[in-house]
Write a protein that holds these residues in place. Structure first.
Motif, PDB file in Angstrom:
ATOM      1  N   TYR A  23       0.858  -1.187   0.000  1.00 42.25           N
ATOM      2  CA  TYR A  23       0.000   0.000   0.000  1.00 42.25           C
ATOM      3  C   TYR A  23       0.890   1.231   0.000  1.00 42.25           C
ATOM      4  O   TYR A  23       2.078   1.159   0.343  1.00 42.25           O
ATOM      5  N   GLU A  24       0.323   2.346  -0.421  1.00 39.93           N
ATOM      6  CA  GLU A  24       1.088   3.596  -0.457  1.00 39.93           C
ATOM      7  C   GLU A  24       0.640   4.506   0.669  1.00 39.93           C
ATOM      8  O   GLU A  24      -0.553   4.633   0.951  1.00 39.93           O
ATOM      9  N   GLU A  25       1.616   5.117   1.308  1.00 42.40           N
ATOM     10  CA  GLU A  25       1.331   6.035   2.412  1.00 42.40           C
ATOM     11  C   GLU A  25       2.510   6.984   2.572  1.00 42.40           C
ATOM     12  O   GLU A  25       3.661   6.560   2.572  1.00 42.40           O
ATOM     13  N   TRP A  64       4.705   0.626   0.844  1.00 43.29           N
ATOM     14  CA  TRP A  64       4.909  -0.215   2.026  1.00 43.29           C
ATOM     15  C   TRP A  64       4.549  -1.666   1.717  1.00 43.29           C
ATOM     16  O   TRP A  64       3.638  -1.939   0.939  1.00 43.29           O
ATOM     17  N   LEU A  65       5.255  -2.586   2.373  1.00 43.65           N
ATOM     18  CA  LEU A  65       4.923  -4.007   2.293  1.00 43.65           C
ATOM     19  C   LEU A  65       4.238  -4.410   3.596  1.00 43.65           C
ATOM     20  O   LEU A  65       4.713  -4.087   4.687  1.00 43.65           O
ATOM     21  N   LYS A 101      11.148   4.247  -1.061  1.00 44.11           N
ATOM     22  CA  LYS A 101      11.122   5.496  -0.318  1.00 44.11           C
ATOM     23  C   LYS A 101      10.515   6.628  -1.147  1.00 44.11           C
ATOM     24  O   LYS A 101      10.245   6.463  -2.341  1.00 44.11           O
ATOM     25  N   GLN A 102      10.322   7.759  -0.495  1.00 40.38           N
ATOM     26  CA  GLN A 102       9.730   8.916  -1.173  1.00 40.38           C
ATOM     27  C   GLN A 102      10.552   9.366  -2.375  1.00 40.38           C
ATOM     28  O   GLN A 102      10.000   9.851  -3.361  1.00 40.38           O
ATOM     29  N   ASP A 103      11.879   9.175  -2.290  1.00 37.78           N
ATOM     30  CA  ASP A 103      12.738   9.619  -3.396  1.00 37.78           C
ATOM     31  C   ASP A 103      12.796   8.596  -4.540  1.00 37.78           C
ATOM     32  O   ASP A 103      13.529   8.780  -5.515  1.00 37.78           O
ATOM     33  N   GLY A 104      12.054   7.485  -4.391  1.00 34.06           N
ATOM     34  CA  GLY A 104      12.007   6.478  -5.444  1.00 34.06           C
ATOM     35  C   GLY A 104      13.002   5.353  -5.278  1.00 34.06           C
ATOM     36  O   GLY A 104      12.944   4.356  -6.000  1.00 34.06           O
ATOM     37  N   GLY A 105      13.925   5.479  -4.330  1.00 35.41           N
ATOM     38  CA  GLY A 105      14.914   4.418  -4.098  1.00 35.41           C
ATOM     39  C   GLY A 105      14.333   3.309  -3.239  1.00 35.41           C
ATOM     40  O   GLY A 105      13.428   3.529  -2.422  1.00 35.41           O
TER      41      GLY A 105
END
Length: 560
Positions: free
Chosen positions: A290-292, A297-298, A313-317
């Protein structure tokens, strides 16, 4: 004695079937805590007492009578005594104990080894060391190397098809830091200068890499070869040269440790072939994410973790456990029904999330896949003081330092002398002592001492293989033979528990038994029959010492 023990177990199974046909009690022997209580012990009567609702001592009397009627017990058991609440203590006849000498001499290097079930070896991959190519191998890597290699040897001894694998991070922030550190050194900037970053690597090895890069040298490692172009502004070229250089250095460390890997696996390949992206997409498709807060997130809590974990992560990594999940799925797809990772205790938090990710892929992977052996770090003491700094590495003691100060044999044996999760202090001064306080010297000296006696005798192995063993009826000889007989079961147990320290414990006990025997009885006596029997016994002892040391990757010298 091993064949005799199997006959006795079969007799015990038959007696239990007669006594309690419906009770599920596995026939087995235990080792009495005190040798004077006997050679083997049976606790089945106490296990049967509750389901049969009978007094365990009364059951012990019935089991004793049933066993005494068994032909194997009539042939090989000297006495069968009921003790305590229902123990049965067995004392074997001397001939039963003497049989182990013949078995060892006949099997030789194969003594204690178990064939693969039905001739079909299962595949297991053991991943260990797995050092990032950013510096020399440190003492912690040394503990991994010793553990991993010994565990591989133990698994192979039980019929597994073993692959030794080295996984390394050839991408990411640490490699960027390595590249920048080498570039700066190549430009004449060094630690302490205003332009030197705090996060850069400070060891002298960085200057060595920079010098060879500027000289446009070619470096070769087990898995790669690269030639520098000498341009410090070319970050890509610096990166590839530095990684190849350090892989070469690590290879030298491993060669000094007498260790060779079957396969190297690059983290970068997981990204290059799209495996990481496919793994993430698969988990999304299966509904486990899910996204938050702008992150992916797993739902690892669905699989037993204490909280959900960020995958992207938020930065795409990606967070570090995501490629681990992809990597272990690759292990499964490569046909490894068992995977074992040897890692430091700082990786403890990784276990639940990697296993959760694998379960989320719904690929038929077992819940406990992979297995982990976690080890603590090692303190190094020299001259009574802790050693923390290595000139070569800049901030830690390297594996090669330890080998140069002592020996590869000492490093291996010492690092395998405690359970992996036990704190360990490596005493350099003790490791070079030539006395009984040094455990590796103590064991190796027992082997060398036997070789010296056999050399003084001057006969051949065939003569000993045919020797009459009847003279081996003294308490000292029988104690040594019983110790030899423990080796195969110890090996099986150590392999099952990933516990090479059990081998080092056993070897010290066997060496002590031999030294006690040597002190109690002369070997090269005038009586030819007695002499040959005693020589056969010590030759078998040398063989088992050699086999056990080999499991640890330690040599068995003939002279010391």
């Amino acid at each position: 004695m091993l064949k005799i023990k199997q006959e006795l177990l079969a007799g015990l199974a038959q007696a239990l079937a007669e006594l309690a046909p419906d009770a599920a009690v596995q026939p087995s022997f235990e080792q009495p805590r005190q040798p004077e209580h006997g050679d083997l012990a049976i606790t089945a009567a106490m296990q049967l007492a509750k389901p049969l609702k009978q007094n365990p001592r009364a059951l012990g009397e019935q089991l004793k009578a049933a066993l005494q009627a068994q032909p194997a017990y009539q042939q090989w058991v000297e006495s069968l005594e009921l003790a305590g609440p229902g123990f049965l203590n067995l004392r074997l006849k001397p001939a039963a104990k003497q049989a182990i000498v013949r078995e060892v001499l006949e099997a030789g290097d194969a003594f204690g080894l178990q064939p693969a079930a039905a001739g079909q070896a299962e595949k297991v991959v053991v991943e260990f060391v797995s050092a990032n190519p950013t510096g020399p191998l440190h003492v912690g890597h040394g503990r991994q190397a010793a553990l991993g290699d010994a565990i591989c040897n133990l698994l192979a001894s039980q019929g597994w098809d073993v692959t030794r694998e080295f996984y390394y991070n050839d991408a990411g922030v640490q490699i960027d830091t390595l590249t920048q550190s080498v570039q700066l050194r190549a430009q004449g900037i060094k630690p302490g200068d205003a332009a030197w970053p705090e996060a850069a690597y400070n060891g002298d090895y960085i200057q060595d890499i920079a010098d060879d890069f500027l000289a446009q040298k070619t470096v070769r490692a087990d898995d790669r070869e690269f030639t520098a172009n000498g341009n410090p502004q070319d970050a890509g070229n610096v990166r590839q040269f530095a990684v190849a250089y350090l892989r070469n250095e690590q290879d030298k460390d491993l060669q000094a440790f007498r260790l060779k890997f079957d396969h190297y696996y690059l983290e970068s390949s997981l990204y290059a072939d799209g495996r990481v992206a496919r793994t993430v997409q698969r988990l999304i498709d299966q509904g486990h994410t899910y996204e938050e807060g702008g992150a992916l997130w797993l739902r690892t809590t669905d699989f037993g973790d204490d909280k959900d974990r960020v995958m992207r992560k938020q930065d795409g990594g990606y967070t570090y456990f995501v490629p681990d999940v992809a990597y272990h799925q690759a292990k499964w797809e490569r046909g490894f029904s068992k995977a074992i990772n040897i890692q430091g205790t700082d990786h403890h938090g990784t276990i639940a999330r990697v296993r959760a990710g694998l379960q989320g892929l719904e690929a038929g992977i077992p819940k406990g896949y992979p297995d982990y052996v976690l080890h603590t770090m090692v303190r190094v003491v020299r001259g009574g003081e802790e050693v923390k700094i290595s000139k070569r590495a800049g901030s830690y003691v390297t594996l090669r330092d330890l080998i140069e100060w002592t020996s590869a044999d000492a490093v291996r044996f010492f690092l395998l002398s405690r359970k992996p999760d036990t704190e360990y202090t490596f005493d350099v001064d003790l490791a070079v002592q030539q006395n009984n306080d040094n455990p590796v010297y103590y064991v190796q000296y027992a082997h060398a001492r036997i070789c010296s006696v056999l050399q003084a005798w001057g006969g051949d192995a065939a003569t000993l293989a045919q020797a009459d063993l009847a003279p081996l009826d003294t308490p000292a000889a029988q104690a040594l033979m019983l110790q030899l007989a423990k080796y195969p079961d110890m090996l099986t147990s150590a392999a099952r528990g990933f516990a090479p320290h059990d081998v080092s414990f056993y070897l010290r006990e066997l060496a002590a038994s031999y030294h006690s025997y040597y002190d109690a009885e002369r070997i090269l006596v005038d009586d030819q029959a007695v002499k040959l029997a005693r020589l056969a016994l010590i030759a078998a002892t040398a063989q088992v010492l050699r086999n056990g040391l080999g499991m640890l990757g330690v040599s068995a010298p003939q002279r010391m």
